[in-house]
Design a protein around this motif. Structure first.
Motif, short mmCIF file in Angstrom:
data_model
loop_
_atom_site.label_atom_id
_atom_site.label_comp_id
_atom_site.label_asym_id
_atom_site.label_seq_id
_atom_site.Cartn_x
_atom_site.Cartn_y
_atom_site.Cartn_z
N ALA A 17 41.27 32.33 36.87
CA ALA A 17 41.19 33.64 37.52
C ALA A 17 39.75 33.98 37.86
CB ALA A 17 41.78 34.71 36.60
N GLU A 18 38.84 33.70 36.92
CA GLU A 18 37.44 34.02 37.16
C GLU A 18 36.83 33.16 38.25
OE1 GLU A 18 35.79 33.62 33.29
OE2 GLU A 18 36.15 35.72 32.77
N ALA A 19 37.41 32.01 38.49
CA ALA A 19 36.92 31.13 39.55
C ALA A 19 37.44 31.53 40.92
CB ALA A 19 37.31 29.69 39.24
N GLY A 20 38.20 32.63 40.96
CA GLY A 20 38.71 33.13 42.25
C GLY A 20 40.01 32.49 42.66
N ALA A 21 40.89 32.30 41.68
CA ALA A 21 42.15 31.64 41.98
C ALA A 21 43.11 32.52 42.73
CB ALA A 21 42.81 31.16 40.68
N GLY A 22 42.73 33.76 42.99
CA GLY A 22 43.59 34.62 43.82
C GLY A 22 44.64 35.34 43.03
N GLU A 23 44.29 35.91 41.86
CA GLU A 23 45.26 36.71 41.12
C GLU A 23 45.33 38.08 41.78
OE1 GLU A 23 46.51 34.74 39.34
OE2 GLU A 23 45.07 33.40 38.45
N ASP A 24 46.44 38.79 41.55
CA ASP A 24 46.66 40.04 42.25
C ASP A 24 47.15 41.11 41.31
OD1 ASP A 24 46.98 41.88 44.23
OD2 ASP A 24 48.87 41.06 44.97
N ALA A 25 46.96 42.34 41.73
CA ALA A 25 47.62 43.44 41.04
C ALA A 25 49.10 43.34 41.33
CB ALA A 25 47.07 44.77 41.55
N ALA A 26 49.90 44.03 40.51
CA ALA A 26 51.34 43.88 40.60
C ALA A 26 51.87 44.31 41.96
CB ALA A 26 52.02 44.72 39.52
N LEU A 27 52.78 43.52 42.51
CA LEU A 27 53.49 43.94 43.71
C LEU A 27 54.63 44.84 43.29
CD1 LEU A 27 54.22 43.85 46.68
CD2 LEU A 27 55.61 41.86 46.22
N GLN A 28 54.54 46.10 43.63
CA GLN A 28 55.60 47.04 43.37
C GLN A 28 55.92 47.74 44.69
OE1 GLN A 28 57.45 46.83 40.92
NE2 GLN A 28 56.81 48.18 39.29
N PRO A 29 57.15 48.16 44.85
CA PRO A 29 57.47 48.98 46.02
C PRO A 29 56.63 50.25 46.00
CG PRO A 29 59.46 48.21 44.90
CD PRO A 29 58.31 47.89 44.02
N ALA A 83 41.25 52.44 37.27
CA ALA A 83 40.71 52.99 36.03
C ALA A 83 41.80 53.10 34.98
CB ALA A 83 40.10 54.36 36.29
N GLY A 84 41.51 52.63 33.77
CA GLY A 84 42.46 52.71 32.67
C GLY A 84 43.55 51.67 32.72
N HIS A 85 43.49 50.75 33.67
CA HIS A 85 44.52 49.72 33.83
C HIS A 85 43.93 48.34 33.57
CE1 HIS A 85 46.60 53.06 35.71
NE2 HIS A 85 47.71 52.32 35.81
N LEU A 86 44.81 47.38 33.40
CA LEU A 86 44.42 45.98 33.32
C LEU A 86 45.47 45.12 34.01
CD1 LEU A 86 46.39 44.59 30.99
CD2 LEU A 86 44.82 45.75 29.44
N THR A 87 45.05 43.94 34.42
CA THR A 87 45.96 42.98 35.06
C THR A 87 46.15 41.80 34.12
OG1 THR A 87 45.18 43.60 37.26
CG2 THR A 87 46.33 41.50 37.07
N LEU A 88 47.38 41.36 34.00
CA LEU A 88 47.64 40.20 33.16
C LEU A 88 48.51 39.19 33.87
CD1 LEU A 88 50.40 40.70 30.55
CD2 LEU A 88 49.66 42.66 31.85
N ARG A 89 48.31 37.95 33.50
CA ARG A 89 49.17 36.85 33.93
C ARG A 89 50.35 36.81 32.97
NH1 ARG A 89 49.31 33.82 38.68
NH2 ARG A 89 50.17 31.77 38.29
N VAL A 90 51.54 37.03 33.49
CA VAL A 90 52.73 37.15 32.64
C VAL A 90 53.19 35.76 32.20
CG1 VAL A 90 55.12 37.93 32.57
CG2 VAL A 90 53.40 39.27 33.81
N ARG A 91 53.49 35.64 30.92
CA ARG A 91 53.96 34.38 30.37
C ARG A 91 55.42 34.43 29.94
NH1 ARG A 91 50.13 30.80 28.86
NH2 ARG A 91 51.97 29.47 28.67
N GLU A 153 52.29 38.21 37.90
CA GLU A 153 51.13 39.03 37.54
C GLU A 153 51.51 40.49 37.66
OE1 GLU A 153 47.55 38.19 39.64
OE2 GLU A 153 47.54 36.08 39.04
N VAL A 154 50.96 41.30 36.75
CA VAL A 154 51.29 42.71 36.76
C VAL A 154 50.07 43.51 36.32
CG1 VAL A 154 52.19 42.69 34.40
CG2 VAL A 154 52.98 44.44 35.99
N THR A 155 49.90 44.68 36.91
CA THR A 155 48.84 45.61 36.52
C THR A 155 49.48 46.82 35.86
OG1 THR A 155 47.36 44.87 38.27
CG2 THR A 155 46.96 47.05 37.36
N VAL A 156 49.05 47.14 34.64
CA VAL A 156 49.68 48.18 33.84
C VAL A 156 48.63 49.05 33.17
CG1 VAL A 156 51.70 46.73 33.36
CG2 VAL A 156 49.75 46.70 31.78
N PRO A 157 49.00 50.25 32.72
CA PRO A 157 48.06 51.05 31.94
C PRO A 157 47.68 50.32 30.65
CG PRO A 157 49.90 52.39 32.71
CD PRO A 157 50.26 50.97 33.00
#
Length: 400
Positions: A17-29, A83-91, A153-157
């Motif tokens: 991810a740090e190398a710029g692999a193209g991770e994203d915030a969560a796709l939500q409607p 702000a106050g959120h983080l992104t994680l790679r879901v396992r 991938e998902v971005t959550v509080p």
């Protein structure tokens, strides 16, 4: 997979991810932001890395059968948590009975369609937003949200994430929160479970059921009655059921009365309808029936209007004047409506993690399914074939 190997793989995910692999915030409607869960994507035009594969997600597109949950994809882009959120790679993600009800349009906490389901999961933090000081890139965390976990991938509080114990696997983490928080609060917060008590656990081989059995074993001299198909009784005994009952062939009320004429102290009721009245009738003085589900509404993969009408018609009702001389209590528990009680829920999670670290509880995994086989995973639970937790993973299929 061992927790040690998962830690090594987590480090690889972060480095990528740090190398710029193209991770994203969560796709939500667009309605996801109003739901207060996973953030909608913050993707600007041309932000995606063309060399990165698209990110996959499971989307509930309509109400009905198994085919209403579809595997879709979106372009990858650098993670940009607010702000106050983080992104994680879901396992790993948990599949819960509420997800089955949501698919049929019977779950009132679901945002408007289309929506990505999933209330719990675990993964590796790959980005943190401003103001997040208690989580860092590379942390392994478990997540509890209203919806949105069934994606790569998902971005959550940040406040809705919890650090994983070092020895815990991602699959165990994805199986812990919903089931064990529910079982713990029903038994201890509402039920006031104490040594010498007796408990009736319906659907004892399910995710909440197995969690409840393990938690009952943390208290001395608790008698547990557990209902399940006969084929599951040996597993129930191994997990602490004193008296397994096959509800297909036996009237569980009569069976319990034969063994314990005075009844039980706590009834865990995920069924609703006429079973709530039966549970209430089984209570000893000072006993409690705690309703935490309406499984009787589900009789097949699609909504059954007759089952809905029958459950509504047979729903238990009691007045204050009836409760007063009975010395019994009727309680309702819905974890989804505790989303604003962060301190309360976090305290329960801390106690569960302590029990896990002591080796007193351990999530029982029934099966692990790749996103491509989400219909099979839902069918496994809907047809009550599972013993323990059913999980979904973004990665390849595992032998079940």
């Amino acid at each position: 997979m061992s927790a040690e190997r998962e830690v090594l793989e987590a480090a690889t995910v972060v480095a990528t991810a740090e190398a710029g692999a193209g991770e994203d915030a969560a796709l939500q409607p667009p309605n996801a932001e109003a739901a207060g869960d996973a953030q909608p994507p913050a993707v600007s035009e041309g932000a995606a890395d063309a060399s990165s594969p698209p990110l996959r997600c499971l989307v509930l597109t309509g109400f009905g059968g198994y085919d209403k949950v579809k595997l879709q994809s979106r372009p990858a882009a650098p993670p940009a948590p607010g702000a106050g959120h983080l992104t994680l790679r879901v396992r790993a993600c948990g599949l819960n009975f509420a997800d089955l009800m949501a698919r049929q349009g019977l779950y009132d906490r679901l945002p408007p369609l289309p929506v990505i389901p999933g209330m719990e999961g675990a993964g590796v933090v790959i980005a943190v937003g401003e103001g997040v000081n208690d989580r860092k890139v590379g942390d392994r965390v478990m997540v509890l949200i209203q919806s949105g976990m069934w994606q790569e991938e998902v971005t959550v509080p940040s406040a809705q994430t919890f650090p994983m114990p070092e020895a815990m696997t991602f699959e165990e983490a994805a199986a812990l929160l919903v089931n064990y928080i529910t079982a713990y609060m029903v038994l201890f917060d509402f039920g006031n479970l104490r040594p010498g008590h007796s408990v009736l656990v319906h659907m004892a081989a399910g995710g909440v059921g197995i969690a409840a059995l393990q938690l009952c074993r943390t208290v001395e001299n608790v008698t547990v009655f557990g209902t399940a198909s006969a084929s599951k009784h040996e597993v129930l005994k191994e997990n602490g059921v004193t008296h397994p009952i096959d509800y297909h062939t036996t009237d569980y009320v009569d069976e319990i009365r034969k063994i314990s004429p005075k009844g039980v102290d706590i009834v865990m009721d995920p069924l609703g309808g006429s079973d709530t009245a039966k549970g209430y009738s089984l209570l000893k003085p000072m006993g409690k029936v705690v309703i935490y589900g309406m499984a009787n509404l589900l009789t097949g993969p699609k909504r059954n209007l007759m089952a809905l009408a029958r459950t509504w018609w047979n729903q238990f009702s009691v007045t204050a004047l009836q409760l007063l001389p009975s010395n019994r209590a009727v309680c309702g528990f819905h974890l989804g409506y505790l989303d604003g009680e962060k301190e309360l829920v976090s305290g329960v999670v801390a106690r569960l993690v302590a029990l896990y670290n002591q080796g007193r509880i351990k999530p029982h995994i029934d099966s692990v399914w790749p996103f491509e086989k989400v219909a099979d995973a839902m069918r496994q639970m809907q047809e009550k074939k599972n013993v323990g937790k059913v999980l979904l993973v973004p990665g390849p299929e595992k032998e079940n």
